[in-house]
Design an enzyme around this catalytic site. Structure first.
Site, PDB file in Angstrom:
ATOM      1  N   GLN A 111      35.254  25.683  31.241  1.00  0.00           N
ATOM      2  CA  GLN A 111      34.159  26.442  31.795  1.00  0.00           C
ATOM      3  C   GLN A 111      33.177  26.584  30.836  1.00  0.00           C
ATOM      4  O   GLN A 111      31.880  26.552  31.063  1.00  0.00           O
ATOM      5  CB  GLN A 111      34.461  27.734  32.574  1.00  0.00           C
ATOM      6  CG  GLN A 111      35.267  27.688  33.765  1.00  0.00           C
ATOM      7  CD  GLN A 111      36.695  28.004  33.400  1.00  0.00           C
ATOM      8  OE1 GLN A 111      37.078  27.636  32.479  1.00  0.00           O
ATOM      9  NE2 GLN A 111      37.202  28.809  34.444  1.00  0.00           N
ATOM     10  N   ARG A 125      41.414  33.777  46.009  1.00  0.00           N
ATOM     11  CA  ARG A 125      41.626  34.036  44.537  1.00  0.00           C
ATOM     12  C   ARG A 125      41.686  35.522  44.565  1.00  0.00           C
ATOM     13  O   ARG A 125      40.920  36.307  44.993  1.00  0.00           O
ATOM     14  CB  ARG A 125      40.326  33.447  43.630  1.00  0.00           C
ATOM     15  CG  ARG A 125      40.103  31.891  43.539  1.00  0.00           C
ATOM     16  CD  ARG A 125      39.355  31.487  42.573  1.00  0.00           C
ATOM     17  NE  ARG A 125      39.753  31.722  41.225  1.00  0.00           N
ATOM     18  CZ  ARG A 125      39.046  31.438  40.033  1.00  0.00           C
ATOM     19  NH1 ARG A 125      37.772  31.193  40.178  1.00  0.00           N
ATOM     20  NH2 ARG A 125      39.936  31.750  38.866  1.00  0.00           N
ATOM     21  N   ASN A 127      38.919  39.734  32.209  1.00  0.00           N
ATOM     22  CA  ASN A 127      37.936  38.509  32.402  1.00  0.00           C
ATOM     23  C   ASN A 127      38.739  37.452  31.901  1.00  0.00           C
ATOM     24  O   ASN A 127      39.928  37.350  31.703  1.00  0.00           O
ATOM     25  CB  ASN A 127      36.810  38.684  31.336  1.00  0.00           C
ATOM     26  CG  ASN A 127      35.612  37.666  31.292  1.00  0.00           C
ATOM     27  OD1 ASN A 127      35.363  37.629  32.390  1.00  0.00           O
ATOM     28  ND2 ASN A 127      35.571  37.211  30.166  1.00  0.00           N
ATOM     29  N   LYS A 128      38.299  36.216  31.821  1.00  0.00           N
ATOM     30  CA  LYS A 128      38.894  34.885  31.586  1.00  0.00           C
ATOM     31  C   LYS A 128      39.686  35.027  30.408  1.00  0.00           C
ATOM     32  O   LYS A 128      39.598  35.557  29.291  1.00  0.00           O
ATOM     33  CB  LYS A 128      37.537  33.922  31.331  1.00  0.00           C
ATOM     34  CG  LYS A 128      38.185  32.537  31.238  1.00  0.00           C
ATOM     35  CD  LYS A 128      39.080  32.107  32.132  1.00  0.00           C
ATOM     36  CE  LYS A 128      38.609  31.944  33.469  1.00  0.00           C
ATOM     37  NZ  LYS A 128      39.743  31.727  34.408  1.00  0.00           N
ATOM     38  N   ASP A 150      35.622  39.944  35.445  1.00  0.00           N
ATOM     39  CA  ASP A 150      35.821  39.664  37.021  1.00  0.00           C
ATOM     40  C   ASP A 150      36.333  40.892  37.726  1.00  0.00           C
ATOM     41  O   ASP A 150      36.367  40.766  38.970  1.00  0.00           O
ATOM     42  CB  ASP A 150      37.259  38.607  36.936  1.00  0.00           C
ATOM     43  CG  ASP A 150      36.584  37.216  36.771  1.00  0.00           C
ATOM     44  OD1 ASP A 150      36.642  36.970  35.726  1.00  0.00           O
ATOM     45  OD2 ASP A 150      36.356  36.545  37.890  1.00  0.00           O
ATOM     46  N   ARG A 181      32.809  29.455  41.487  1.00  0.00           N
ATOM     47  CA  ARG A 181      33.720  30.197  40.493  1.00  0.00           C
ATOM     48  C   ARG A 181      32.794  31.300  39.919  1.00  0.00           C
ATOM     49  O   ARG A 181      31.614  30.985  40.036  1.00  0.00           O
ATOM     50  CB  ARG A 181      34.621  29.374  39.537  1.00  0.00           C
ATOM     51  CG  ARG A 181      34.261  28.113  39.208  1.00  0.00           C
ATOM     52  CD  ARG A 181      33.469  28.202  38.176  1.00  0.00           C
ATOM     53  NE  ARG A 181      33.394  29.152  37.319  1.00  0.00           N
ATOM     54  CZ  ARG A 181      32.561  29.564  36.380  1.00  0.00           C
ATOM     55  NH1 ARG A 181      31.183  29.215  36.890  1.00  0.00           N
ATOM     56  NH2 ARG A 181      32.516  30.579  35.594  1.00  0.00           N
ATOM     57  N   GLY A 182      33.446  32.076  39.367  1.00  0.00           N
ATOM     58  CA  GLY A 182      32.593  33.025  38.595  1.00  0.00           C
ATOM     59  C   GLY A 182      32.537  34.560  39.703  1.00  0.00           C
ATOM     60  O   GLY A 182      32.110  34.082  40.899  1.00  0.00           O
ATOM     61  N   ALA A 183      32.884  35.533  39.161  1.00  0.00           N
ATOM     62  CA  ALA A 183      33.136  36.555  40.009  1.00  0.00           C
ATOM     63  C   ALA A 183      31.998  36.927  41.137  1.00  0.00           C
ATOM     64  O   ALA A 183      32.141  36.987  42.366  1.00  0.00           O
ATOM     65  CB  ALA A 183      33.417  37.844  39.431  1.00  0.00           C
TER      66      ALA A 183
HETATM   67  O1  MRU Z   1      38.059  31.439  36.597  1.00  0.00           O
HETATM   68  P1  MRU Z   1      36.593  31.528  36.830  1.00  0.00           P
HETATM   69  O2  MRU Z   1      35.895  30.429  36.181  1.00  0.00           O
HETATM   70  O3  MRU Z   1      36.123  32.104  37.931  1.00  0.00           O
HETATM   71  O4  MRU Z   1      36.481  32.625  35.801  1.00  0.00           O
HETATM   72  C1  MRU Z   1      35.056  33.078  35.481  1.00  0.00           C
HETATM   73  C2  MRU Z   1      34.955  34.197  34.443  1.00  0.00           C
HETATM   74  O5  MRU Z   1      35.742  34.803  33.793  1.00  0.00           O
HETATM   75  C3  MRU Z   1      33.611  35.107  34.260  1.00  0.00           C
HETATM   76  O6  MRU Z   1      33.571  35.355  32.889  1.00  0.00           O
HETATM   77  C4  MRU Z   1      33.497  36.071  35.091  1.00  0.00           C
HETATM   78  O7  MRU Z   1      33.866  35.845  36.367  1.00  0.00           O
HETATM   79  C5  MRU Z   1      32.257  36.879  35.126  1.00  0.00           C
HETATM   80  S1  MRU Z   1      31.004  35.741  35.796  1.00  0.00           S
HETATM   81  C6  MRU Z   1      29.467  36.416  35.850  1.00  0.00           C
END
Ligand code: MRU
Length: 364
Positions: free
Chosen positions: A201, A90, A252-253, A242, A53-55
């Site tokens: 996370q 996603r 973002n999250k 993201d 996970r993470g963009a």
């Molecule tokens: O749902 P996730 O864990 O994929 O969300 C991740 C985030 O929100 C991060 O802040 C974002 O992807 C930036 S990652 C460098």
């Protein structure tokens, strides 16, 4: 980054040279397990179920997922079907479609019998690019941290949300890259880590990777940041993104927006680490970002390890109560002090972003 003394990337070709090794992030921080992906379906599941996970890492996994598909069938019908399947895993992180479009464009001009070889080479190139971009973000952001600590004379408290670290990218991270760069340069930096419910996370992943690198940090409940800012215990916030729209609005999250509001009210600088792969210049503003809604079970239940070392999931809400699980929110550009990019710190404004990344805006 180093895990127990070994330098590791979060994604890499397996020992056979064609399968793909990832870290199963659903098991962290309790178990460190490398998982080997061998099919397109496994790659799709790894993204959808958040083993990765993470963009940026979602983008890298999609690129390698396409390699696995091309290896099976290099025809363009199959490539398009694989792109569609990966793209549906996603919705929010734009890196997914960015990586697929990038791969597809390269493969179009290649003879079918050479497509697998070219796909693997290009996926590896995208991963190397991610590492270089994150290093550059680290350098630009470390200068901000050093400045906040009067050139290293005072300890700097950084607050971060979710995990935008090594685990969210191929290496170094985006929001955490400046923290690692500052720490490695001898700057006294401490990180407030938002737990980041519902999937935690921050508590599970950010805390794990900071502890592996030896960076001082403290995990806090999500609602604590405002209080710490009022007491002068946060020098700057750095978060990831993201998808950032053409006008600088940052998706973002979930919970990022509330931190940005508290930061503004307390005059705490609020920075967003933005690799250009996460800039969606085709999207006029943040209202148009598709916000992922995930299973309500992530809200009704929490997972942890019991005293016997067994990982368990327990319910925290009444069985009769409905729950909603919005995974992301949008922070207005006016609340963002600056975007830390691989080309330096850029204002969260359309004109400034266009000047820094003209190639992204040229097609719009
Ligand atoms: O749902 P996730 O864990 O994929 O969300 C991740 C985030 O929100 C991060 O802040 C974002 O992807 C930036 S990652 C460098």
């Amino acid at each position: 980054m180093k895990v127990d003394g070994n330098h590791l990337r979060t994604i890499a070709p397996g020992a056979d040279g064609w399968s793909v090794d990832i870290i199963d992030q659903t098991k962290l921080p309790h178990v460190f397990e490398i998982k080997n992906l061998r099919t397109l379906d496994q790659a799709c599941r790894a993204i959808r179920d958040m083993l990765v996970r993470g963009a940026p890492l979602i983008g890298a996994t999609a690129a390698y997922g396409l390699c696995l598909a091309v290896r099976e069938d290099p025809g363009f019908e199959a490539i398009d079907a694989a792109c569609e399947k990966l793209s549906a895993t996603r919705p929010t992180a734009v890196n997914l479609n960015w990586a697929l479009a990038n791969m597809r464009a390269v493969l179009r001009d290649v003879e079918p019998h050479r497509r697998a070889e070219v796909a693997y080479r290009h996926a590896a190139g995208l991963c190397d690019e991610d590492v270089a971009v994150n290093r550059a973000i680290g350098e630009a952001g470390a200068a901000l941290i050093a400045e906040a600590g009067r050139g290293g004379r005072e300890m700097v408290n950084v607050l971060t949300h979710c995990n935008a670290g090594w685990l969210a990218t191929v290496d170094w991270g985006t929001a955490l890259s400046p923290v690692y760069a500052a720490h490695d340069a001898g700057i006294d930096v401490h990180v407030w880590v938002d737990e980041t419910r519902p999937r935690n996370q921050g508590a599970a992943l950010t805390a794990w990777e900071l502890s592996r690198h030896g960076v001082p940090h403290t995990v806090i409940a999500d609602n604590t940041g405002g209080h710490l800012m009022q007491r002068g215990q946060v020098d700057l916030c750095i978060v990831g993104t993201d998808r950032t729209a053409a006008n600088g609005e940052v998706c973002n999250k979930i919970g990022t927006y509330l931190k940005a509001l508290a930061a503004r009210d307390n005059r705490v600088p609020f920075y967003v680490a933005l690799p250009s792969s996460t800039l969606d210049a085709a999207l006029a503003d943040g209202d148009q970002v598709p916000i992922e809604e995930r299973d309500a079970g992530e809200v009704t239940h929490v997972t942890g390890v019991d005293p016997g070392g067994e990982v368990r999931s327990v319910r925290v809400t009444p069985a009769q109560s409905a729950a909603a699980n919005y995974a992301f929110d949008v922070t207005p550009a006016r609340l963002v002090t600056g975007l830390i990019t691989e080309r330096g710190v850029v204002e969260a404004k359309r004109e400034s972003l266009r000047a820094a990344f003209p190639e992204k805006y040229a097609a719009q």
